[in-house]
Structures are given as C-alpha cells and as structure tokens.
Design a protein around this motif. Structure first.
Motif, PDB file in Angstrom:
ATOM      1  N   GLY A 142       0.693  -1.188   0.168  1.00 49.25           N
ATOM      2  CA  GLY A 142       0.128   0.159   0.011  1.00 49.25           C
ATOM      3  C   GLY A 142       0.834   1.203   0.058  1.00 49.25           C
ATOM      4  N   THR A 143       1.921   1.226   0.905  1.00 48.30           N
ATOM      5  CA  THR A 143       2.679   2.467   0.936  1.00 48.30           C
ATOM      6  C   THR A 143       3.489   2.474  -0.296  1.00 48.30           C
TER       7      THR A 143
ATOM      8  N   GLU B   6      -1.160   7.271   4.353  1.00 44.69           N
ATOM      9  CA  GLU B   6      -1.500   7.096   2.832  1.00 44.69           C
ATOM     10  C   GLU B   6      -1.414   5.580   2.253  1.00 44.69           C
ATOM     11  N   GLY B   7      -0.456   5.018   3.136  1.00 48.47           N
ATOM     12  CA  GLY B   7      -0.627   3.606   2.344  1.00 48.47           C
ATOM     13  C   GLY B   7      -1.732   2.849   2.736  1.00 48.47           C
ATOM     14  N   TRP B  35      -8.262  12.964   7.253  1.00 50.12           N
ATOM     15  CA  TRP B  35      -8.406  11.554   6.661  1.00 50.12           C
ATOM     16  C   TRP B  35      -9.157  11.667   5.482  1.00 50.12           C
ATOM     17  N   ALA B  36     -10.171  12.328   5.560  1.00 47.78           N
ATOM     18  CA  ALA B  36     -11.105  12.645   4.272  1.00 47.78           C
ATOM     19  C   ALA B  36     -10.330  13.192   3.339  1.00 47.78           C
ATOM     20  N   ALA B  37      -9.717  14.221   3.545  1.00 45.38           N
ATOM     21  CA  ALA B  37      -8.789  14.844   2.523  1.00 45.38           C
ATOM     22  C   ALA B  37      -7.867  14.100   1.927  1.00 45.38           C
ATOM     23  N   GLU B  41      -7.714  12.767  -1.943  1.00 48.07           N
ATOM     24  CA  GLU B  41      -6.470  12.969  -2.898  1.00 48.07           C
ATOM     25  C   GLU B  41      -5.930  11.296  -3.431  1.00 48.07           C
ATOM     26  N   ALA B  42      -6.162  10.451  -2.550  1.00 44.58           N
ATOM     27  CA  ALA B  42      -5.952   9.248  -2.961  1.00 44.58           C
ATOM     28  C   ALA B  42      -6.620   8.746  -4.007  1.00 44.58           C
TER      29      ALA B  42
END
Lengths: 168, 335
Positions: A142-143, B6-7, B35-37, B41-42
């Motif tokens: 994931g990272t 992020e991961g 976390w929502a942002a 973005e992800a």
C-alpha cells in the motif's frame, strides 16, 4: 478449450499490456509474453497462474530474454488472434502521442520497485500477488503504491507543464 | 486524532484491507477532515495514474528507441561443477598414490585453508589486504596482518624457488586464470597459502576470477605422515559471481581442490559425488606448476578448466555450498 488456450485467452491481453507499459515496445512485450506462456506450458502445476505468469514475465524482462524469445514463435498465431480480438487499432494523434511520451518519461522516473508495483496493480493483481512477485511484505505494498501513484502523477504533470511552457 | 496513513488509505481504496481494518479506516475518513482529504487525494491519484498508464498502451511496435533500464541479468545457472562455491577434489589414486607419496618424502605437508570463511570468500578482498599482500615490508601489528605479511614473504620465497618442470606444455596465452592474489579471501591462513600459488599460476594477462581460500602444499613445512593423513583437507575454489560475470566473454569455469594424485596420467575423470560416473567430464592436464595441476575439459562446451592441488586426498568436512569433486586418474581419450 485446452489448458493452453484457456491460459492464453485469460492472461495474454493483460500480460502484453503490462509488458508494453513496462517496456514501451509492443513487439518486445509480445515476445516476452510468448516466452512466458511457453514456460508456463512446461510447468506441470502452477498454483497461482496469474501471479506465476507476471512473476516470470517480470523476470524475463529483467533477464532481457528478448533474443531467446524471438525463437519462440509457435504461439504467434494465437497471439495475433488475441491481439485482433482485444486491441483496437490505435488512434495515435499527435496529442495522444505526446501524452504517451510524457507518461513514459513519468513512469521512468519511478524507482524500479514502485514502477513494477504500479504496473502489476493496474493489471489487477492483488497485494499478495504483488508482494510475492516483488519479494516484499504485503503490508508494504500500500505504501509503495501510494508513493508510486503520487510520483507518477506529479512527474506527468511536470512533463506536461514543461511542454506547455516550451510551446508558449 | 491520527495522521492519515497514505498507504493504509490506498490499501483501503484498493479493497485490500480486512473488514475490520476497512471499517476503521472508513470511520476515520468519515469523521476526520484530514483523513477525508487524504482519501480524496488518494482517489485522485489512483484515477490519474490509471489514466496516465493507459496512455502507454498506444505504443506502436518498434518506434520507441529508448528502452527502460532493467536490472542486470542474473548470472546464468551453470553446470554443477561450476556452481560449486568450493570444491574438494579427491583422487582415487589408491595404493599407487600412497606408494608414490611414501617414495616422495619431500612432498610438502598440506596446509589447510580457513574454510569457515567460505561464504565470505566471494566478497572482494579489502584493499588493505591487497596492499599488504604485495608489500612485504608492512609492519606486523596483529595476527592477521602478520599472516598477511607472511603471505607476502611466502610469495617472495616462492618466486625465488625453482618451479618444478611442467609435465606438459603450459596453456596458451590468454588461458583462463585460476586464482589471483588479489582475489584470495582475506583469511589469514588462506592468504598465506594461496598467494604463492596464485603468483605461480596466474597468467599475467588473465583477469582476476576467483576468491579462493585453498589448500597449499607447495612450500609448506614437511609434516609427519600420520599428521598428513589426518589433515582435514579443505581446498576450495569459490566461484565469485562478479568474476563470473566479468569472465562472461570467455565463459570458462574454475574450480579447485586437492588431489593426491601423481602427475601421470595426464587426464582425470571429474564428477561430484551425486553425479553418475557416466556423466563425468574428462579433463586433461594442461599444466603442472609445483603441486598445482591445471585441468581443462575435453568434453564440456564451453570448456571448463580446473586447478587442483596434489595433497591430502579425500577428507570429510564439506560445507555448503561446496560440492565434493572426485577426480579419478584415467587414460586420455584420443583426440
């Protein structure tokens, strides 16, 4: 449908796409894919076909097995049929060609592991398969992917911005 | 409130999290603005990367001259004798050999290399060691450096000693090297033992190939026969992958070991213990330098060469990844 045909029909398109993205050359990708299938046919038993195929293809790319693969032409007919069935004739406009060039350059800026993880994920492999092929922990995929996606997007954007500035 | 991972978010969006973990991330994204942002973005990055990569699919064949750099090719899998990281060569010389040994009291006692260092023998010799091996005047400050100094001294004395006449003509120029002083593993004993041989046997123009802790018999102090018989022979030739890659052009393999054989016959049947005799390789002696017998394959393609040292004969104590080699004297096949 024989095992050979099933394997080929199921995985050939995605494998060639993965290899084309990876190598930037469809002929080369076709050759490596064919060599991968030849090797698969020699195997008595494959536990995870998709993972096995992509791992072997990745290793073949690494080993630069193109010369040897050139001699493996006996799947050429199947490959041509598959290509006709799944790949539309490319509409390579100038803009799209430039986009492709930017994408290639952006992809090349990634670290090898990030690049492979991203390409494998795009072909639908799950984290476990990617981890197995890359020899990394599942928890790190994931990272790796988040980093790869961010860098790819940023690099692509930078390429496009630079091109726009040159044009201006 | 935790920092967005992020991961974890990407794994969640990819559907790779177990249900409980996915629920936890979902909760965080719903209740935490950061976390929502990050999740938004992800999502954008995932979509963007998919779109960017899809642009690569419209690549006609043979139009992109630049190929991405790929990792260096892995070393090829080589025959068993070339895969041997080290080899002990045993010659079934039988009583004839024993007899010859007993008739040759001047045969030096074998000295045993430090085989425990085998795994590290492929690593390059530290520059310091190389320097000292070629600089006999280096001050002696430690046991290891003393040993290295002794190596250099031994090398010097070796040079001054007359070299036994070769049984056959030396190999042609450019013949594969066997060992080189700079490639000998940094084992004090191995260095001490290997350097003189290396200097005596390596063609000057040959590339460095091997890191070889090995047994040396030439120039060693004589030992009682019983002691000789009990000496654990561990002559080794370690295949160094870097050297293997470097020698790809010649594609010649090198192995080493001990042979308690006499000079004659000038051919040997070489195999490992697990290989049927029918699969053996006949190697002929191409040179004899001191107690080092150089062999070259008559059958294998590409040619395989080996060096062996006449010495102690069969001994136990092989260590992975060594392979025991059996080299049996035989009559030479007709060319």
């Amino acid at each position: 449908m024989s095992d050979t045909e099933r394997l080929f029909t199921t995985y050939h398109a995605t494998l060639v796409r993965y290899l084309t993205r990876r190598l930037g050359d469809r002929d080369w990708a076709e050759e490596v894919a064919q060599e991968t299938f030849v090797r698969a046919l020699r195997q008595d038993h494959i536990v995870n076909e998709r993972s096995w195929l992509f791992a072997v293809a990745t290793n073949l790319v690494r080993d630069d097995a193109r010369k040897e693969a050139r001699r493996r032409r006996h799947l050429e007919l199947l490959a041509a049929e598959q290509r006709d069935a799944h790949v539309d004739a490319p509409d390579v406009s100038v803009a799209r060609a430039l986009d492709a060039a930017d994408a290639r350059r952006a992809l090349d800026t990634l670290a090898e592991r990030d690049r492979q993880a991203l390409l494998l994920k795009e072909e639908g492999l799950d984290y476990t398969e990617i981890a197995e092929i890359l020899g990394v922990a599942v928890g790190s995929v994931g990272t790796t992917l988040s980093r790869a996606r961010r860098r790819l997007a940023e690099s692509f954007e930078a390429q496009q911005r630079a091109r726009a500035e040159r044009r201006a | 409130m935790t920092q967005p991972d992020e991961g974890l978010i990407h794994a969640w969006l990819d559907g790779e999290l177990p249900p409980d973990e996915a629920a936890r991330v979902e909760q965080l994204v719903a209740n935490d603005a950061a976390w929502a942002a990050a999740a938004a973005e992800a999502r954008g990055l995932i979509a963007a990367s998919a779109r960017i990569l899809s642009a690569l699919d419209e690549v006609p064949a043979q139009v992109i001259p630049d190929r991405p750099s790929v990792a260096a090719a892995q070393p090829r899998r080589l025959p068993w004798w070339t895969r041997a990281a080290a080899a002990v060569i045993v010659v079934a010389g039988g009583s004839v050999l024993v007899l010859q040994r007993s008739e040759a009291p001047s045969l030096p006692a074998p000295q045993v290399a430090d085989t425990a260092r085998t795994p590290s023998a492929s690593s390059p010799v530290p520059a310091e060691a190389k320097q000292e091996a070629t600089t006999p005047s280096t001050p002696v400050v430690s046991p290891s450096s003393r040993a290295r100094t002794a190596t250099a001294d031994a090398a010097s004395s070796e040079k001054s000693q007359p070299t036994p006449a070769p049984a056959v003509a030396p190999p042609p120029a450019g013949a594969p090297a066997t060992v080189a002083p700079s490639a000998v593993a940094p084992s004090a004993v191995a260095e001490k033992l290997a350097a003189p041989i290396a200097q005596a046997t390596v063609p000057t123009a040959a590339p460095v190939r091997e890191a070889v802790p090995m047994m040396r018999t030439t120039g060693g102090a004589p030992a009682p026969r019983a002691e000789l018989a009990n000496t654990p022979a561990q002559p080794l030739a370690l295949r160094d992958q870097e050297a293997r890659r470097a020698k790809a052009a010649s594609d010649v393999s090198v192995m080493g070991g001990v042979v308690a054989a006499p000079v004659m016959p000038a051919c040997f049947v070489v195999r490992d213990a697990a290989t049927p005799a029918g699969d053996s390789v006949v190697m002929h002696q191409v040179r004899l330098t001191g107690d080092t017998v150089f062999l070259a394959s008559r059958e294998a393609e590409p040619a395989v060469t080996a060096w062996v040292l006449r010495g102690a004969g069969p001994r136990p104590g092989l260590r992975s990844p060594m392979i025991a080699i059996i080299a049996t004297p035989t009559s030479c096949p007709k060319p």
